[in-house]
Design a protein around this motif. Structure first.
Motif, mmCIF file in Angstrom:
data_model
loop_
_atom_site.group_PDB
_atom_site.id
_atom_site.type_symbol
_atom_site.label_atom_id
_atom_site.label_comp_id
_atom_site.label_asym_id
_atom_site.label_seq_id
_atom_site.Cartn_x
_atom_site.Cartn_y
_atom_site.Cartn_z
ATOM 1 N N GLN A 44 0.855 -1.169 0.000
ATOM 2 C CA GLN A 44 0.000 0.000 0.000
ATOM 3 C C GLN A 44 0.893 1.221 0.000
ATOM 4 O O GLN A 44 0.849 2.037 0.894
ATOM 5 C CB GLN A 44 -0.960 -0.031 1.195
ATOM 6 N N LEU A 45 1.749 1.289 -1.018
ATOM 7 C CA LEU A 45 2.620 2.440 -1.146
ATOM 8 C C LEU A 45 1.712 3.638 -1.356
ATOM 9 O O LEU A 45 0.753 3.560 -2.101
ATOM 10 C CB LEU A 45 3.580 2.235 -2.317
ATOM 11 N N SER A 46 2.007 4.753 -0.652
ATOM 12 C CA SER A 46 0.985 5.798 -0.609
ATOM 13 C C SER A 46 0.711 6.396 -1.984
ATOM 14 O O SER A 46 -0.434 6.646 -2.322
ATOM 15 C CB SER A 46 1.349 6.856 0.410
ATOM 16 N N SER A 47 1.758 6.609 -2.813
ATOM 17 C CA SER A 47 1.446 7.091 -4.154
ATOM 18 C C SER A 47 1.329 5.911 -5.100
ATOM 19 O O SER A 47 2.267 5.160 -5.302
ATOM 20 C CB SER A 47 2.516 8.051 -4.671
ATOM 21 N N HIS A 48 0.168 5.744 -5.671
ATOM 22 C CA HIS A 48 -0.116 4.574 -6.491
ATOM 23 C C HIS A 48 -1.255 4.986 -7.395
ATOM 24 O O HIS A 48 -1.918 5.981 -7.140
ATOM 25 C CB HIS A 48 -0.544 3.433 -5.572
ATOM 26 N N TYR A 49 -1.517 4.234 -8.415
ATOM 27 C CA TYR A 49 -2.646 4.530 -9.301
ATOM 28 C C TYR A 49 -2.554 5.961 -9.827
ATOM 29 O O TYR A 49 -3.556 6.634 -10.032
ATOM 30 C CB TYR A 49 -3.990 4.364 -8.562
ATOM 31 N N ALA A 50 -1.313 6.476 -9.983
ATOM 32 C CA ALA A 50 -1.147 7.896 -10.248
ATOM 33 C C ALA A 50 -1.154 8.198 -11.744
ATOM 34 O O ALA A 50 -0.305 7.724 -12.475
ATOM 35 C CB ALA A 50 0.157 8.389 -9.624
ATOM 36 N N PRO A 51 -2.104 9.035 -12.200
ATOM 37 C CA PRO A 51 -2.034 9.519 -13.573
ATOM 38 C C PRO A 51 -0.962 10.605 -13.669
ATOM 39 O O PRO A 51 -0.372 10.987 -12.648
ATOM 40 C CB PRO A 51 -3.434 10.089 -13.809
ATOM 41 N N GLY A 52 -0.669 11.108 -14.861
ATOM 42 C CA GLY A 52 0.342 12.161 -15.017
ATOM 43 C C GLY A 52 -0.122 13.477 -14.417
ATOM 44 O O GLY A 52 0.644 14.177 -13.759
ATOM 45 N N LEU A 53 -1.396 13.823 -14.594
ATOM 46 C CA LEU A 53 -1.913 15.083 -14.055
ATOM 47 C C LEU A 53 -2.172 14.946 -12.562
ATOM 48 O O LEU A 53 -2.609 13.892 -12.108
ATOM 49 C CB LEU A 53 -3.230 15.469 -14.743
ATOM 50 N N PRO A 54 -1.949 16.014 -11.780
ATOM 51 C CA PRO A 54 -2.305 15.966 -10.359
ATOM 52 C C PRO A 54 -3.811 15.762 -10.196
ATOM 53 O O PRO A 54 -4.598 16.097 -11.078
ATOM 54 C CB PRO A 54 -1.900 17.344 -9.832
#
Ligand code: AMP
Ligand code: MG
Length: 324
Positions: A226-236
């Motif tokens: 459960q790494l905190s940044s995940h499922y991250a698109p390019g845009l904030p």
């Protein structure tokens, strides 16, 4: 490497099984998301998954089985594990249990832990593939680590074309978010990741309240990837938006906010099942089209946190969290 696109027919399934038997990597659709599969007992094949995804080695993998009986040869199953398997398998529930003495799952797949995560997925094609293999198949989501999970074969190719042997096109995923992960290794069950089986369903089946793991800790391998940044698109990503600016794309739920020219509505009628199935495709679409139009952010309308909304919100919070 040339990535083959295989069709959901007997020949495609047999080719996929042959690649897996030979230690190769094949992506395939399950009811949750597309997984990147390898023979769970083959150290080299399992390592190749981490390389293809750029996945940190501390983040263990889930092993997939054709039946509960097959799964429970690899782990020490409690009576509660048997009851939950009976009720929810095949389906989007992963159980974390102690490795059995005879466990053949590569220690690389379990990141050296004394436990293993096991699941029997639903779907005709994945069953045919697992049956043809006859061994457990580890399969994390078929995307570069940290990115948005794939819910169709095109999404897989967008991230991993040229890095894996094949994709078995099984059509779009029906559930759309990953499995729920329940740790049964301790005195009481602990929810490690919300997913396709809701907490309410699990509490009903277990006949007791279930604790959800508090927060996430990137340094602790037993905290389920459960790494905190995940499922991250390019845009904030901006959560729980009550207004939307002209330079933002909008991920809507229910009646849409006015103000953005680029909208993906997860479910105009506010249905959480529909929203889960459309979540990752929506994030991908808004990211790609938003970039093209010079937008600066994805604003996300509020999604309620009950039922499947718990898993949807979990993915959105990770998509919005600062990138490492
Ligand atoms: P993914 O395959 O990327 O959806 O992630 C699988 C999840 O299962 C990860 O978050 C893993 O950390 C978690 N997981 C796998 N094995 C274990 C285990 N033995 N104990 C706790 N979590 C696990
Ligand atoms: Mg993933």
């Amino acid at each position: 490497m040339n990535t083959q696109l295989l069709h959901d027919d007997p020949q495609g399934i047999e080719t996929a099984a042959a690649i897996l038997r030979a230690g190769g990597l094949v992506a395939f659709g399950t009811e949750t998301v597309y997984g990147l599969g390898a023979d769970a007992g083959n150290d080299r094949a399992v390592s190749a998954i981490y390389t293809a995804k750029g996945r940190p080695g501390i983040n263990p993998l889930i092993s997939h089985f054709a039946s509960a009986d097959a799964a429970f040869t690899q782990v020490v199953a409690t009576p509660l594990a048997h009851a939950l398997a009976e009720r929810f398998w095949p389906g989007p529930l992963t159980l974390v249990l102690p490795r059995a003495p005879a466990c053949t799952i590569s220690p690389i797949a379990t990141a050296g832990l004394a436990t293993a995560a096991v699941r029997v997925p639903a779907g005709r094609t994945i069953h045919a593939l697992l049956a043809a293999c006859g061994f457990p198949v580890v399969a994390p989501s078929a995307n570069p680590s940290g990115g948005v999970s794939p819910s169709d074969a095109g999404h897989v190719l967008a991230g991993l074309d040229g890095r894996i042997d094949a994709v078995l096109d099984c059509g779009p995923c029906t559930v759309g978010v990953e499995s729920t992960i329940l740790d049964l290794g301790g005195a009481r069950p602990v929810l490690l990741r919300p997913g396709g089986i809701t907490l309410e369903m699990l509490e009903d089946a277990c006949g007791m309240p279930i604790t959800a793991m508090a927060g996430s800790d990137d340094a602790r391998p037993s905290a389920p990837g459960q790494l905190s940044s995940h499922y991250a698109p390019g845009l904030p990503v901006r959560l729980d938006a009550q207004t939307v600016a002209a330079d933002e794309a909008l991920l809507a739920f229910g009646p849409e906010l006015a103000g953005s020219g680029l909208v993906w509505n997860l479910s105009p009628r506010g249905d959480l099942h529909e929203a889960a199935a459309r979540l990752f495709a929506g994030l991908r679409f808004l990211d790609m089209e938003g970039h093209r139009r010079g937008l600066v952010r994805i604003a996300v309308q509020h999604v309620p946190g009950h039922g499947l909304g718990r898993a949807i919100r979990d993915r959105l919070i990770r998509a919005a969290s600062p990138r490492s």
